[in-house]
Design a protein around this motif. Structure first.
Motif, PDB file in Angstrom:
ATOM      1  N   ARG A  96     -81.651 -59.799  20.606  1.00  0.00           N
ATOM      2  CA  ARG A  96     -81.386 -58.996  21.797  1.00  0.00           C
ATOM      3  C   ARG A  96     -80.062 -58.252  21.664  1.00  0.00           C
ATOM      4  O   ARG A  96     -79.191 -58.648  20.901  1.00  0.00           O
ATOM      5  CB  ARG A  96     -81.390 -59.858  23.066  1.00  0.00           C
ATOM      6  N   LEU A  97     -79.972 -57.171  22.441  1.00  0.00           N
ATOM      7  CA  LEU A  97     -78.767 -56.355  22.490  1.00  0.00           C
ATOM      8  C   LEU A  97     -77.970 -56.694  23.743  1.00  0.00           C
ATOM      9  O   LEU A  97     -78.548 -56.904  24.809  1.00  0.00           O
ATOM     10  CB  LEU A  97     -79.119 -54.867  22.551  1.00  0.00           C
ATOM     11  N   ILE A  98     -76.662 -56.739  23.601  1.00  0.00           N
ATOM     12  CA  ILE A  98     -75.779 -56.812  24.748  1.00  0.00           C
ATOM     13  C   ILE A  98     -75.037 -55.481  24.812  1.00  0.00           C
ATOM     14  O   ILE A  98     -74.476 -55.029  23.814  1.00  0.00           O
ATOM     15  CB  ILE A  98     -74.766 -57.971  24.625  1.00  0.00           C
ATOM     16  N   GLY A  99     -75.057 -54.855  25.970  1.00  0.00           N
ATOM     17  CA  GLY A  99     -74.451 -53.536  26.104  1.00  0.00           C
ATOM     18  C   GLY A  99     -73.242 -53.545  27.017  1.00  0.00           C
ATOM     19  O   GLY A  99     -73.235 -54.234  28.049  1.00  0.00           O
ATOM     20  N   SER A 100     -72.215 -52.795  26.651  1.00  0.00           N
ATOM     21  CA  SER A 100     -71.023 -52.675  27.483  1.00  0.00           C
ATOM     22  C   SER A 100     -70.460 -51.273  27.348  1.00  0.00           C
ATOM     23  O   SER A 100     -70.903 -50.477  26.521  1.00  0.00           O
ATOM     24  CB  SER A 100     -69.977 -53.729  27.085  1.00  0.00           C
ATOM     25  N   GLY A 101     -69.456 -50.966  28.157  1.00  0.00           N
ATOM     26  CA  GLY A 101     -68.852 -49.636  28.150  1.00  0.00           C
ATOM     27  C   GLY A 101     -69.468 -48.748  29.218  1.00  0.00           C
ATOM     28  O   GLY A 101     -70.683 -48.777  29.443  1.00  0.00           O
ATOM     29  N   ASN A 102     -68.640 -47.956  29.879  1.00  0.00           N
ATOM     30  CA  ASN A 102     -69.119 -47.172  31.016  1.00  0.00           C
ATOM     31  C   ASN A 102     -70.139 -46.110  30.638  1.00  0.00           C
ATOM     32  O   ASN A 102     -71.046 -45.804  31.421  1.00  0.00           O
ATOM     33  CB  ASN A 102     -67.931 -46.509  31.720  1.00  0.00           C
ATOM     34  N   ALA A 103     -70.019 -45.518  29.450  1.00  0.00           N
ATOM     35  CA  ALA A 103     -70.986 -44.486  29.061  1.00  0.00           C
ATOM     36  C   ALA A 103     -72.396 -45.070  28.986  1.00  0.00           C
ATOM     37  O   ALA A 103     -73.373 -44.407  29.348  1.00  0.00           O
ATOM     38  CB  ALA A 103     -70.592 -43.871  27.722  1.00  0.00           C
TER      39      ALA A 103
ATOM     40  N   THR B 100     -80.845 -43.090  30.526  1.00  0.00           N
ATOM     41  CA  THR B 100     -81.515 -42.544  29.338  1.00  0.00           C
ATOM     42  C   THR B 100     -80.920 -43.137  28.072  1.00  0.00           C
ATOM     43  O   THR B 100     -81.637 -43.503  27.135  1.00  0.00           O
ATOM     44  CB  THR B 100     -81.408 -41.011  29.306  1.00  0.00           C
ATOM     45  N   LEU B 101     -79.611 -43.252  28.025  1.00  0.00           N
ATOM     46  CA  LEU B 101     -78.940 -43.819  26.856  1.00  0.00           C
ATOM     47  C   LEU B 101     -79.362 -45.278  26.656  1.00  0.00           C
ATOM     48  O   LEU B 101     -79.586 -45.716  25.525  1.00  0.00           O
ATOM     49  CB  LEU B 101     -77.430 -43.710  27.027  1.00  0.00           C
ATOM     50  N   LYS B 102     -79.484 -46.030  27.728  1.00  0.00           N
ATOM     51  CA  LYS B 102     -79.949 -47.423  27.640  1.00  0.00           C
ATOM     52  C   LYS B 102     -81.338 -47.487  27.006  1.00  0.00           C
ATOM     53  O   LYS B 102     -81.604 -48.316  26.124  1.00  0.00           O
ATOM     54  CB  LYS B 102     -79.986 -48.065  29.020  1.00  0.00           C
ATOM     55  N   LYS B 103     -82.237 -46.616  27.459  1.00  0.00           N
ATOM     56  CA  LYS B 103     -83.610 -46.625  26.934  1.00  0.00           C
ATOM     57  C   LYS B 103     -83.645 -46.195  25.466  1.00  0.00           C
ATOM     58  O   LYS B 103     -84.409 -46.739  24.670  1.00  0.00           O
ATOM     59  CB  LYS B 103     -84.483 -45.698  27.779  1.00  0.00           C
TER      60      LYS B 103
ATOM     61  N   LYS C 237     -85.239 -51.571  18.914  1.00  0.00           N
ATOM     62  CA  LYS C 237     -86.456 -52.370  19.154  1.00  0.00           C
ATOM     63  C   LYS C 237     -86.102 -53.795  19.600  1.00  0.00           C
ATOM     64  O   LYS C 237     -86.667 -54.789  19.148  1.00  0.00           O
ATOM     65  CB  LYS C 237     -87.349 -52.400  17.911  1.00  0.00           C
ATOM     66  N   MET C 238     -85.138 -53.862  20.503  1.00  0.00           N
ATOM     67  CA  MET C 238     -84.710 -55.125  21.104  1.00  0.00           C
ATOM     68  C   MET C 238     -84.441 -54.886  22.590  1.00  0.00           C
ATOM     69  O   MET C 238     -84.050 -53.776  22.982  1.00  0.00           O
ATOM     70  CB  MET C 238     -83.417 -55.648  20.465  1.00  0.00           C
ATOM     71  N   PRO C 239     -84.627 -55.900  23.426  1.00  0.00           N
ATOM     72  CA  PRO C 239     -84.266 -55.744  24.841  1.00  0.00           C
ATOM     73  C   PRO C 239     -82.762 -55.647  25.005  1.00  0.00           C
ATOM     74  O   PRO C 239     -81.998 -56.223  24.227  1.00  0.00           O
ATOM     75  CB  PRO C 239     -84.818 -57.023  25.487  1.00  0.00           C
ATOM     76  N   LEU C 240     -82.327 -54.912  26.017  1.00  0.00           N
ATOM     77  CA  LEU C 240     -80.912 -54.673  26.267  1.00  0.00           C
ATOM     78  C   LEU C 240     -80.487 -55.377  27.555  1.00  0.00           C
ATOM     79  O   LEU C 240     -81.136 -55.238  28.596  1.00  0.00           O
ATOM     80  CB  LEU C 240     -80.645 -53.171  26.392  1.00  0.00           C
ATOM     81  N   TYR C 241     -79.386 -56.120  27.468  1.00  0.00           N
ATOM     82  CA  TYR C 241     -78.834 -56.828  28.625  1.00  0.00           C
ATOM     83  C   TYR C 241     -77.395 -56.375  28.847  1.00  0.00           C
ATOM     84  O   TYR C 241     -76.631 -56.208  27.893  1.00  0.00           O
ATOM     85  CB  TYR C 241     -78.878 -58.338  28.405  1.00  0.00           C
TER      86      TYR C 241
ATOM     87  N   LEU D  92     -70.490 -68.956  31.415  1.00  0.00           N
ATOM     88  CA  LEU D  92     -70.191 -68.277  32.673  1.00  0.00           C
ATOM     89  C   LEU D  92     -70.741 -66.856  32.697  1.00  0.00           C
ATOM     90  O   LEU D  92     -70.895 -66.274  33.773  1.00  0.00           O
ATOM     91  CB  LEU D  92     -68.682 -68.239  32.899  1.00  0.00           C
ATOM     92  N   ILE D  93     -71.019 -66.275  31.540  1.00  0.00           N
ATOM     93  CA  ILE D  93     -71.481 -64.883  31.467  1.00  0.00           C
ATOM     94  C   ILE D  93     -72.926 -64.790  31.970  1.00  0.00           C
ATOM     95  O   ILE D  93     -73.796 -65.554  31.575  1.00  0.00           O
ATOM     96  CB  ILE D  93     -71.415 -64.361  30.011  1.00  0.00           C
ATOM     97  N   SER D  94     -73.161 -63.847  32.864  1.00  0.00           N
ATOM     98  CA  SER D  94     -74.506 -63.565  33.379  1.00  0.00           C
ATOM     99  C   SER D  94     -74.861 -62.115  33.091  1.00  0.00           C
ATOM    100  O   SER D  94     -73.979 -61.252  32.989  1.00  0.00           O
ATOM    101  CB  SER D  94     -74.572 -63.826  34.891  1.00  0.00           C
ATOM    102  N   TYR D  95     -76.162 -61.844  32.972  1.00  0.00           N
ATOM    103  CA  TYR D  95     -76.634 -60.526  32.589  1.00  0.00           C
ATOM    104  C   TYR D  95     -77.669 -59.978  33.561  1.00  0.00           C
ATOM    105  O   TYR D  95     -78.310 -60.727  34.297  1.00  0.00           O
ATOM    106  CB  TYR D  95     -77.294 -60.568  31.207  1.00  0.00           C
ATOM    107  N   THR D  96     -77.818 -58.673  33.497  1.00  0.00           N
ATOM    108  CA  THR D  96     -78.973 -58.022  34.093  1.00  0.00           C
ATOM    109  C   THR D  96     -79.699 -57.293  32.974  1.00  0.00           C
ATOM    110  O   THR D  96     -79.062 -56.694  32.092  1.00  0.00           O
ATOM    111  CB  THR D  96     -78.558 -57.028  35.200  1.00  0.00           C
ATOM    112  N   LYS D  97     -81.030 -57.347  32.972  1.00  0.00           N
ATOM    113  CA  LYS D  97     -81.794 -56.657  31.938  1.00  0.00           C
ATOM    114  C   LYS D  97     -81.809 -55.170  32.258  1.00  0.00           C
ATOM    115  O   LYS D  97     -82.072 -54.759  33.387  1.00  0.00           O
ATOM    116  CB  LYS D  97     -83.220 -57.209  31.866  1.00  0.00           C
ATOM    117  N   ALA D  98     -81.538 -54.355  31.242  1.00  0.00           N
ATOM    118  CA  ALA D  98     -81.342 -52.930  31.477  1.00  0.00           C
ATOM    119  C   ALA D  98     -82.638 -52.215  31.860  1.00  0.00           C
ATOM    120  O   ALA D  98     -82.634 -51.300  32.677  1.00  0.00           O
ATOM    121  CB  ALA D  98     -80.726 -52.282  30.246  1.00  0.00           C
ATOM    122  N   ASN D  99     -83.752 -52.568  31.227  1.00  0.00           N
ATOM    123  CA  ASN D  99     -85.000 -51.864  31.530  1.00  0.00           C
ATOM    124  C   ASN D  99     -86.177 -52.732  31.121  1.00  0.00           C
ATOM    125  O   ASN D  99     -86.012 -53.785  30.541  1.00  0.00           O
ATOM    126  CB  ASN D  99     -85.067 -50.507  30.828  1.00  0.00           C
TER     127      ASN D  99
END
Length: 275
Positions: free
Chosen positions: A209-216, A222-225, A232-236, A268-275
């Motif tokens: 899986r991908l972990i994404g950060s940064g405001n952009a 669209t960038l997330k997708k 080819k991995m889910p983004l959190y 302690l880290i929690s995520y939301t799935k991007a799409n």
């Protein structure tokens, strides 16, 4: 990196006084107290802090940060040497392999500024919220025909500052704002992915899986997708902002004895799935 010490010989060769260098500590450590009561931990790098504050399980995830610049960071327990990729210390006997494009989200900001100048030139008024309009323009990105291929090395690369960006596959049919916007976004993702393909050759276990950060990245659906489709991995996305500050705090909690190790603190880290 092999000895976990500053290269004093190299520093002395350029007349840098080495006696002012701090000690290098390999793990969490309290080196003093503020007001005689508040423990203060040793410092860590911003990339390391961001990784610690974003990635709950290093061996299963890879971190992508897209802000003004961009970065891909992947956990490893080996001090690998890879051309074009930097291996950086994390804690104890662990490292992160890092690919660092110099532009990242700045490439998208350059395009927004170009559009803004065109509008201002035509109307005499600087437009507001062009980023929202640009995102609306790219919602059907996967249906675009005859896409532009844009290399977004507008600031050069770490290895060669003279490198410049380029645009190819340009024709009378795709000379449109939509194609340019999608081309820039695609170029940002492609440059990050090119670093991953180098890093992948040294991975014993492929991330799932991908972990994404940064405001952009956080602010552009669209960038997330695009990132999800390319890797080819889910983004959190971490629920908290300011991942580096969060990571520094987790590191300090371990140093202060609140948690026995980073792995426990990172729960302690929690995520939301991007799409």
């Amino acid at each position: 990196l092999k000895t976990s010490h500053f290269d004093k010989k190299a520093l002395r060769a350029v007349d840098i006084e080495t006696k002012y260098l701090p000690d290098v500590i390999e793990d969490e450590y309290i080196f003093g107290k503020m007001d005689a009561k508040i423990p203060v931990s040793v410092a860590i790098g911003d990339n390391q802090a961001s990784f610690i504050g974003s990635v709950r399980d290093g061996e299963e995830n890879l971190l992508i940060n897209i802000g003004t610049s961009s970065q891909i960071s992947v956990f490893t327990q080996q001090n690998h040497y890879l051309l074009g990729v930097e291996t950086r210390p994390l804690v104890k006997n662990s490292f992160i392999m890092v690919g660092s494009p110099l532009c990242g989200g700045k490439a998208y900001a350059l395009l927004e500024n170009f559009f803004s100048e065109v509008v201002c030139f035509a109307t005499g008024t600087k437009p507001n919220d062009l980023y929202r309009l640009m995102q609306n323009l790219t919602q059907d990105f996967d249906q675009i025909e005859d896409p532009l291929v844009i290399a977004t090395q507008f600031c050069g690369t770490r290895e060669d500052p003279s490198v410049r960006g380029s645009i190819s596959n340009l024709s009378i049919n795709n000379f449109t704002p939509k194609h340019f916007t999608l081309g820039i976004l695609g170029g940002i993702v492609d440059e990050i992915y090119s670093f991953y393909k180098i890093i992948e050759t040294k991975l014993e276990k492929k991330p799932i899986r991908l972990i994404g950060s940064g405001n952009a990245l956080r602010m552009n659906d669209t960038l997330k997708k695009m990132v999800t489709n390319t890797f080819k991995m889910p983004l959190y996305i971490p629920l908290h902002n300011e991942e580096a500050s969060y990571g520094a705090a987790l590191f300090a909690l371990v140093a202060a004895g609140v948690y026995d190790n980073l792995h426990l603190a990172q729960k302690l880290i929690s995520y939301t799935k991007a799409n």
